[in-house]
Design a protein around this motif. Sequence first.
Motif, PDB file in Angstrom:
ATOM      1  N   SER A  42      26.610  -8.004 -24.728  1.00  0.00           N
ATOM      2  CA  SER A  42      26.566  -6.990 -26.175  1.00  0.00           C
ATOM      3  C   SER A  42      27.384  -6.037 -26.507  1.00  0.00           C
ATOM      4  O   SER A  42      26.928  -4.438 -25.814  1.00  0.00           O
ATOM      5  CB  SER A  42      24.677  -7.292 -26.231  1.00  0.00           C
ATOM      6  OG  SER A  42      24.214  -7.642 -25.493  1.00  0.00           O
ATOM      7  N   GLU A 256      12.579 -12.849 -22.882  1.00  0.00           N
ATOM      8  CA  GLU A 256      13.932 -11.524 -22.304  1.00  0.00           C
ATOM      9  C   GLU A 256      13.538 -11.049 -21.924  1.00  0.00           C
ATOM     10  O   GLU A 256      14.908 -11.241 -20.825  1.00  0.00           O
ATOM     11  CB  GLU A 256      14.102 -10.873 -23.282  1.00  0.00           C
ATOM     12  CG  GLU A 256      14.458 -12.181 -24.740  1.00  0.00           C
ATOM     13  CD  GLU A 256      15.034 -11.195 -25.928  1.00  0.00           C
ATOM     14  OE1 GLU A 256      15.112  -9.659 -26.406  1.00  0.00           O
ATOM     15  OE2 GLU A 256      15.609 -11.181 -27.089  1.00  0.00           O
ATOM     16  N   THR A 290      17.910 -11.931 -20.396  1.00  0.00           N
ATOM     17  CA  THR A 290      17.606 -10.870 -20.336  1.00  0.00           C
ATOM     18  C   THR A 290      18.785  -9.550 -19.746  1.00  0.00           C
ATOM     19  O   THR A 290      19.899 -10.061 -20.188  1.00  0.00           O
ATOM     20  CB  THR A 290      16.639 -11.244 -18.775  1.00  0.00           C
ATOM     21  OG1 THR A 290      16.034 -10.086 -18.569  1.00  0.00           O
ATOM     22  CG2 THR A 290      17.634 -11.234 -17.299  1.00  0.00           C
ATOM     23  N   THR A 291      18.425  -8.423 -19.812  1.00  0.00           N
ATOM     24  CA  THR A 291      18.714  -7.397 -19.989  1.00  0.00           C
ATOM     25  C   THR A 291      18.892  -6.822 -18.519  1.00  0.00           C
ATOM     26  O   THR A 291      18.686  -7.035 -17.473  1.00  0.00           O
ATOM     27  CB  THR A 291      19.044  -6.644 -20.061  1.00  0.00           C
ATOM     28  OG1 THR A 291      17.196  -6.037 -20.351  1.00  0.00           O
ATOM     29  CG2 THR A 291      18.416  -6.369 -21.962  1.00  0.00           C
ATOM     30  N   GLN A 293      19.780  -3.412 -17.798  1.00  0.00           N
ATOM     31  CA  GLN A 293      18.359  -2.127 -18.882  1.00  0.00           C
ATOM     32  C   GLN A 293      17.284  -2.462 -18.865  1.00  0.00           C
ATOM     33  O   GLN A 293      17.266  -3.199 -18.833  1.00  0.00           O
ATOM     34  CB  GLN A 293      19.798  -1.685 -20.149  1.00  0.00           C
ATOM     35  CG  GLN A 293      21.043  -0.960 -20.137  1.00  0.00           C
ATOM     36  CD  GLN A 293      20.971  -0.344 -21.247  1.00  0.00           C
ATOM     37  OE1 GLN A 293      21.774   0.559 -21.589  1.00  0.00           O
ATOM     38  NE2 GLN A 293      21.139  -1.464 -22.387  1.00  0.00           N
ATOM     39  N   ASP A 296      14.045  -4.093 -22.157  1.00  0.00           N
ATOM     40  CA  ASP A 296      14.570  -5.329 -22.770  1.00  0.00           C
ATOM     41  C   ASP A 296      15.864  -4.362 -23.840  1.00  0.00           C
ATOM     42  O   ASP A 296      15.790  -4.917 -25.173  1.00  0.00           O
ATOM     43  CB  ASP A 296      13.697  -5.857 -23.565  1.00  0.00           C
ATOM     44  CG  ASP A 296      13.896  -6.911 -24.552  1.00  0.00           C
ATOM     45  OD1 ASP A 296      14.889  -7.713 -23.818  1.00  0.00           O
ATOM     46  OD2 ASP A 296      13.481  -7.392 -25.449  1.00  0.00           O
ATOM     47  N   HIS A 297      16.255  -3.853 -23.582  1.00  0.00           N
ATOM     48  CA  HIS A 297      17.100  -3.129 -23.989  1.00  0.00           C
ATOM     49  C   HIS A 297      18.995  -3.566 -23.936  1.00  0.00           C
ATOM     50  O   HIS A 297      19.394  -3.781 -23.044  1.00  0.00           O
ATOM     51  CB  HIS A 297      18.363  -1.126 -23.361  1.00  0.00           C
ATOM     52  CG  HIS A 297      17.410   0.009 -24.789  1.00  0.00           C
ATOM     53  ND1 HIS A 297      16.138  -0.536 -25.307  1.00  0.00           N
ATOM     54  CD2 HIS A 297      18.062   0.482 -25.432  1.00  0.00           C
ATOM     55  CE1 HIS A 297      16.507   1.029 -25.900  1.00  0.00           C
ATOM     56  NE2 HIS A 297      16.973   1.153 -26.466  1.00  0.00           N
ATOM     57  N   TRP A 298      18.941  -3.879 -24.784  1.00  0.00           N
ATOM     58  CA  TRP A 298      20.506  -5.604 -25.682  1.00  0.00           C
ATOM     59  C   TRP A 298      21.990  -3.877 -25.359  1.00  0.00           C
ATOM     60  O   TRP A 298      22.729  -4.843 -24.674  1.00  0.00           O
ATOM     61  CB  TRP A 298      20.637  -5.848 -26.338  1.00  0.00           C
ATOM     62  CG  TRP A 298      19.562  -7.016 -26.195  1.00  0.00           C
ATOM     63  CD1 TRP A 298      18.106  -7.081 -26.208  1.00  0.00           C
ATOM     64  CD2 TRP A 298      19.477  -8.153 -25.054  1.00  0.00           C
ATOM     65  NE1 TRP A 298      17.382  -8.501 -25.453  1.00  0.00           N
ATOM     66  CE2 TRP A 298      18.544  -9.229 -25.167  1.00  0.00           C
ATOM     67  CE3 TRP A 298      21.154  -8.929 -24.400  1.00  0.00           C
ATOM     68  CZ2 TRP A 298      17.939  -9.648 -23.971  1.00  0.00           C
ATOM     69  CZ3 TRP A 298      19.979  -9.649 -23.080  1.00  0.00           C
ATOM     70  CH2 TRP A 298      18.844 -10.427 -23.349  1.00  0.00           C
ATOM     71  N   ASN A 329      22.437  -9.837 -18.991  1.00  0.00           N
ATOM     72  CA  ASN A 329      23.590  -8.811 -19.848  1.00  0.00           C
ATOM     73  C   ASN A 329      24.294  -7.803 -19.361  1.00  0.00           C
ATOM     74  O   ASN A 329      24.566  -7.003 -18.505  1.00  0.00           O
ATOM     75  CB  ASN A 329      22.255  -7.948 -21.303  1.00  0.00           C
ATOM     76  CG  ASN A 329      23.020  -7.290 -21.938  1.00  0.00           C
ATOM     77  OD1 ASN A 329      24.009  -8.103 -23.488  1.00  0.00           O
ATOM     78  ND2 ASN A 329      23.138  -6.152 -22.592  1.00  0.00           N
ATOM     79  N   ALA A 331      26.091  -4.413 -21.081  1.00  0.00           N
ATOM     80  CA  ALA A 331      26.596  -3.590 -22.631  1.00  0.00           C
ATOM     81  C   ALA A 331      27.629  -2.083 -21.547  1.00  0.00           C
ATOM     82  O   ALA A 331      27.510  -1.286 -21.172  1.00  0.00           O
ATOM     83  CB  ALA A 331      25.692  -2.633 -22.518  1.00  0.00           C
TER      84      ALA A 331
END
Length: 460
Positions: A42, A256, A290-291, A293, A296-298, A329, A331
């Motif tokens: 992301s 998520e 899924t994240t 972080q 749920d921060h993408w 994820n 990031a």
Amino acid sequence: MMFLLLFLVAIVALGNVDCAGVPVPDAVTLAWTRREIGAFFSFNMITMLTNISNTQLFCIGVGGGGGFLPSPDAFNPEKLDLDNWMQAAVAMGAKYAVLTAQHCSGFSMWPTDVYQETGFEYTFSTRYSSFRGGGYDVVDEFVSKCKKHGIQPALYYSLNQNYYLNVGGGVILNTSLVPGQANVSQSLYGEIVLAQMKELLTNYGPVTEIWFDGGCSVPGIIDTVEEMLADLQPDAVIFNCDGCSKHNKIRWIGTESGLPNYPIWSTSQHCKGGQGSPGVNSFCPAESDTTLQQFDHWFWRPNFPIRSLDELISVYYHTVGQNTNLLLNAAANSSGLIESTSMKRYQEFGDWISKCFQNPVLSTSGKGYIFVLESNDSAAPLQFNQILVSEDQSQGQFITGFTVFARLTNGSTAALVSDGQSVGNKFIRAVSSTLASKVTLEIITTLYEPTLLQFSIYNC
């Protein structure tokens, strides 16, 4: 005796099932399920806007409300290093990687040029950014680095949300434009989507997955999208867009969190998202995104907490261990790098998987209803705390109920150590540490006589 009688009756009854009615996967989708773990990168314009706490700002109607549009020059990840990204993918054990080529803001991570096809100058992209001299193609580098590191590339493209063009839910919104937004008609938007998709599907070679966030609700183009996907990327699975493809379909698991409920089936009526159902009309396996972080921060934000190793292990059991691919994820920060704390966590996670599941205590495979793992040495019992069952789904998913019993070394009785409904690509369970002379898997209910790729016990 009564249990055995009921078991045999179930087998006889199942002999009447017409296996031609079981949905069979295409080779592309089946191969995708066996990759099991993907990395989700992301990274887009919102990454640069570190003063904005809501990373869904530009996703109108699904978490965001917009309010302004940044200049393309705001995209300036000065230390962008996609080898660093691939190190994260390899560390976590990913076999494929998805890039947000265009997220909700509409910013294109490649120098898109659709003027010839549409008469519209698309100015919100790397083509109009001064990053690396202007016109830099992040998508091209991403695909190249994936290949270099043995990772299958995949691309995310937002059809339903495009803040630059004032689109939400696939349609042009009847709202006042902010500076930088472009005024386009609904039909022109459809043309732009098709022209950009043609660029993505033809300019970068084969990809393993096309990721549509929220499907495709753009009026009047779905049939054309379906034709393009089939013609230009026949070996890619299509995520979350049943109407966009008749083949190679996969679905969203419906959460998520990385913690979907069991059972999860490889089949789903009309490829509807969620846990699926056995014996329905579509082989359409699930993907769980899924994240790393928390909460749920993408997209990356400074000093944001990440999940612990124990939390990621739980995610693994709930996803890969319950017959769904895990898309984890990754990031990168506003400089273009995966930070060292995240990299360490990915490595810990990948190392745990390798340590736990590289060498089974004992394993078997084959066709049938009863599978036995037995020690040949009474003085050396089987010690295990993990059970893994993997079904051959090349002719469809068959198993709908099973038990695992262990004959314990401290007595003559067999103890139930695990049971379940769906197996599919993999069923993995952590169990109490057990010493046994024999471990038996019994298929209790099934649509047809199953073949197992693997029934194994592990100790980790």
